[in-house]
Design a protein around this motif. Sequence first.
Motif, PDB file in Angstrom:
ATOM      1  N   LEU A 159      10.802   1.992  14.208  1.00 55.54           N
ATOM      2  CA  LEU A 159      10.279   1.455  13.045  1.00 55.54           C
ATOM      3  C   LEU A 159      10.916   0.235  12.715  1.00 55.54           C
ATOM      4  N   GLY A 160      10.494  -0.477  11.707  1.00 58.55           N
ATOM      5  CA  GLY A 160      11.016  -1.656  11.101  1.00 58.55           C
ATOM      6  C   GLY A 160      12.144  -1.845  10.354  1.00 58.55           C
ATOM      7  N   PRO A 161      13.060  -2.773   9.676  1.00 65.71           N
ATOM      8  CA  PRO A 161      14.088  -2.958   9.267  1.00 65.71           C
ATOM      9  C   PRO A 161      14.343  -1.706   8.070  1.00 65.71           C
TER      10      PRO A 161
ATOM     11  N   LEU B 242      10.874  -4.853  14.973  1.00 67.65           N
ATOM     12  CA  LEU B 242       9.976  -5.449  14.170  1.00 67.65           C
ATOM     13  C   LEU B 242       8.524  -4.937  14.348  1.00 67.65           C
ATOM     14  N   TYR B 243       7.703  -4.994  13.383  1.00 69.94           N
ATOM     15  CA  TYR B 243       6.310  -4.299  13.710  1.00 69.94           C
ATOM     16  C   TYR B 243       5.546  -5.303  14.549  1.00 69.94           C
ATOM     17  N   THR B 244       5.916  -5.495  15.908  1.00 74.68           N
ATOM     18  CA  THR B 244       5.192  -6.280  16.885  1.00 74.68           C
ATOM     19  C   THR B 244       4.821  -5.383  18.028  1.00 74.68           C
ATOM     20  N   LEU B 245       4.238  -5.948  19.048  1.00 75.60           N
ATOM     21  CA  LEU B 245       4.304  -5.394  20.435  1.00 75.60           C
ATOM     22  C   LEU B 245       5.611  -5.578  20.921  1.00 75.60           C
TER      23      LEU B 245
ATOM     24  N   CYS C 165       6.032   5.800  16.730  1.00 77.07           N
ATOM     25  CA  CYS C 165       5.998   4.469  16.240  1.00 77.07           C
ATOM     26  C   CYS C 165       5.570   4.301  14.893  1.00 77.07           C
ATOM     27  N   ALA C 166       6.133   3.180  14.031  1.00 83.62           N
ATOM     28  CA  ALA C 166       5.651   2.971  12.605  1.00 83.62           C
ATOM     29  C   ALA C 166       4.240   2.132  12.530  1.00 83.62           C
ATOM     30  N   SER C 167       3.867   1.766  13.629  1.00 88.02           N
ATOM     31  CA  SER C 167       2.813   1.196  13.634  1.00 88.02           C
ATOM     32  C   SER C 167       2.117   1.194  14.912  1.00 88.02           C
TER      33      SER C 167
ATOM     34  N   ILE D 129       3.065   8.043  19.879  1.00 89.67           N
ATOM     35  CA  ILE D 129       2.052   8.260  18.739  1.00 89.67           C
ATOM     36  C   ILE D 129       2.509   6.818  17.683  1.00 89.67           C
ATOM     37  N   GLY D 130       1.435   6.410  17.436  1.00 89.98           N
ATOM     38  CA  GLY D 130       1.397   5.267  16.541  1.00 89.98           C
ATOM     39  C   GLY D 130       1.183   5.449  14.975  1.00 89.98           C
TER      40      GLY D 130
END
Length: 361
Positions: free
Chosen positions: A186-188, A224-227, A247-249, A274-275
């Motif tokens: 996940l993100g920060p 980060l919320y990126t590929l 995953c958070a996205s 899982i997204g």
Amino acid sequence: MTARLADIAAQAGVSEATVSRVLNEKPGVATATRASVLAALDALGYERPLRLRRRGTGLVGLITPELENPIFPALAQVIGQALTRQGYAPVLATQTPGGPTEDELTEMLVDRGVAGIIVVSGLHADTTADVRRYARLRAAGMPFVLVDGYAPQVRAPFISPDDRAATELAVTHLAALGHHRIGLALGPARFVPVQRKIEGFQRGMRQRLGVAPEACAELIEHSLYTLEGGRAAGGALLERGCTAVVCASDMMALGAVRAARERGLRVPRDVSVIGFDDSPLIAFTDPPLTTVRKPVRAMGQAAVRALLEEIGGAHSADAASAASAPLYSEFVFLPELVVRESTASAPGAAPAAPARPAQGA
């Protein structure tokens, strides 16, 4: 003038008397009705009276993060459609790296006389940010609604998905498939949705697998919320022996799938992924992604309803009473697990009965 009133009334679906009250700024007209009349005025090519033109009552600002993550355009579309049905025109203001800040975009929208503002994933989601900016916005009389994030000291309506339930759903699904070593990407850590997802993950791991919260630390990776962020976080979790990654996205999940393939692992035979979001087109990836569906339509419509109530003054308070006014509520919407083809039984585990996909998957 009579013919003009009749044209406007027919376009707006109201009486001529209502049109007259709006044009003459008389009380007793609902905010949504007033906006519909002004929108009809614009649609028919009539100029608004100067006093109405200055106020920009038909415009609503929508501030979003960058639009590379497809969930944000999807949410913007829902909000835009809901606003249009109520006679408002959305003004989209997007934050981009190196571009205007949330404060600068807010100032720009206020200067243009918008009737209200909806902020998606803004600084209200950052626990390190100074939230006094929202107190100043309220003191200036600007109605606003905050989406994705929560700051209890801010007096405003909040619209959120149940992030705790989201990760708990994902862990429950993977545990049923025989996975014991489950990672979370996940993100920060400073963001409220991230903190809530961790809480749900820890709760799911404790209840389903008997893993104590402190033992979950090595199973959590921030990025980060990126590929590329998902690729880095997913790769780190795979190196720690995880057979499944939550995953958070959805963008992060696609990056985690790439990380698995770079290590010669197959999804879902060797690793399940899982997204989160159920972004448009995510059902057509390779493999089609199992994800936790964010209730975008319900959240977007709720945000518009809450803003219209704010614009209508349902919760207005003057400066003298603001300090003693009650805090606003957070409206939380349940997510939904959508099972596709990126999750399967853990390596060496007995095959599990296939889960039933959510409707529309």
